[in-house]
Structures are given as C-alpha cells and as structure tokens.
Design a protein around this motif. Sequence first.
Motif, PDB file in Angstrom:
ATOM      1  N   MET A 101       0.813  -1.215   0.000  1.00  0.00           N
ATOM      2  CA  MET A 101       0.000   0.000   0.000  1.00  0.00           C
ATOM      3  C   MET A 101       0.852   1.272   0.000  1.00  0.00           C
ATOM      4  O   MET A 101       0.507   2.260  -0.649  1.00  0.00           O
ATOM      5  CB  MET A 101      -0.960   0.011   1.182  1.00  0.00           C
ATOM      6  N   THR A 105       0.639   4.236  -2.694  1.00  0.00           N
ATOM      7  CA  THR A 105       0.450   5.645  -2.341  1.00  0.00           C
ATOM      8  C   THR A 105       1.472   6.511  -3.076  1.00  0.00           C
ATOM      9  O   THR A 105       1.125   7.538  -3.673  1.00  0.00           O
ATOM     10  CB  THR A 105       0.588   5.837  -0.814  1.00  0.00           C
ATOM     11  N   SER A 167      -6.024   2.678  -0.391  1.00  0.00           N
ATOM     12  CA  SER A 167      -5.218   3.413   0.588  1.00  0.00           C
ATOM     13  C   SER A 167      -6.004   4.529   1.266  1.00  0.00           C
ATOM     14  O   SER A 167      -5.596   5.019   2.322  1.00  0.00           O
ATOM     15  CB  SER A 167      -3.965   3.993  -0.069  1.00  0.00           C
TER      16      SER A 167
END
Length: 195
Positions: A101, A105, A167
């Motif tokens: 994740m 991002t 996210s």
Amino acid sequence: MRQSHVVDDVTNAAVELFATQGYAKTSVQQIVTAAGVTKGAMYHYFTSKDDLLFGIYDQLLTMQKAHLDALIAEGQERGDDVDAVLRAVCVDVVETSIDRMREGTVFFQSAHMLSDERQREVVRRRRDYHDTFAGLVERGRAEGRYRTDVPAAVIVAHFFSDVHYLSQWYSPSGPESKQLVAAQLTDLFLAGLRP
C-alpha cells in the motif's frame, strides 16, 4: 554491506519518506540517513532520485504482472474456467496492493514527477497489465458468461478504481483482513459482470 541490503534499505526508506512527506519534499540526504547508508552507496545503485522513484514502480509493476501471468498460465494448465482465473487474478491484485500500500500511495501521488520517458514506460506497463486483464473479460464474454453492454475498458477501470482507492480507507490493523477485503471486492466485481 551486500548489494541487496543497500538497494532494499534505500528503497524502503524512500517509500516511507515519499509516502509520508511527498517525493518533492524528500531530499536524498533524508533518504540515505533513514536507510543508514552513504550517498555514495545509494548512487552506486541509483543514478538519481528519479531512478529511485522509478525503481519503486518497477518492483511493483514487475511483481504484479508476474503474478498475473502465472495465474493465467496455472489456470490454463488446470483447465480452469475463466471465472476461476479472473477470481484468482482479482484476489491477487487486491492482496498485493494491500501488501504494498505504501508503494501504491507513492505511485499515485508521484508518478507525474517522473521524467517523461519513464512516465511513458509506466503507462505502457500498466496498459499491458490492463490489456491482459481485459483479455480475461473478453474471454468470458465470448463464452457468454459476462455482460456485453458495457465496454471492456469501463469494466477494467471500474475494478481498478476500487483497487486504487484502497489506501484511502483500508487499514491493515482494522477489523477486515486483506483476504476478506479481496474476496468481497472480487465477489462484487464478478457479480457485476453477469449478463
């Protein structure tokens, strides 16, 4: 210090810093300090901060495409129907996106900051993944399993918008495991494909 340790330490430090404070606000000095290496060690493996940012994308894209290709090949070897293969692919991309994740991002916050040539390479590789994924949808359509009233591009975009949004709401420390979330998102997606 072995090569893999330097590369991994620098990459991990960069991912954390890029995700929390942004690519533009992160200096090379901050990265090497967090990684516990010298600038010389970093520049031995990465020619620039752009090279390091691309390396983060390269790892993620390479891993997910290798998984996709392997799942399709395994499904063909077993003679699985398209539903089983597409289910396995969807679950995998959600689970690996949750596992990575922070990289995701960074990907969505900073891809526009890559050099033009590297942006084109990222777009090409993402399109390759999406085209292979769309091929499974088209196979299901040809077999009469999936709806044909919505363009394949819209179907693919619909699924990946859920993945890209993870996210914003998912927390690994929350009540839902990655396996549960992957199964739920996959079930919702496949239900929406039915004629």
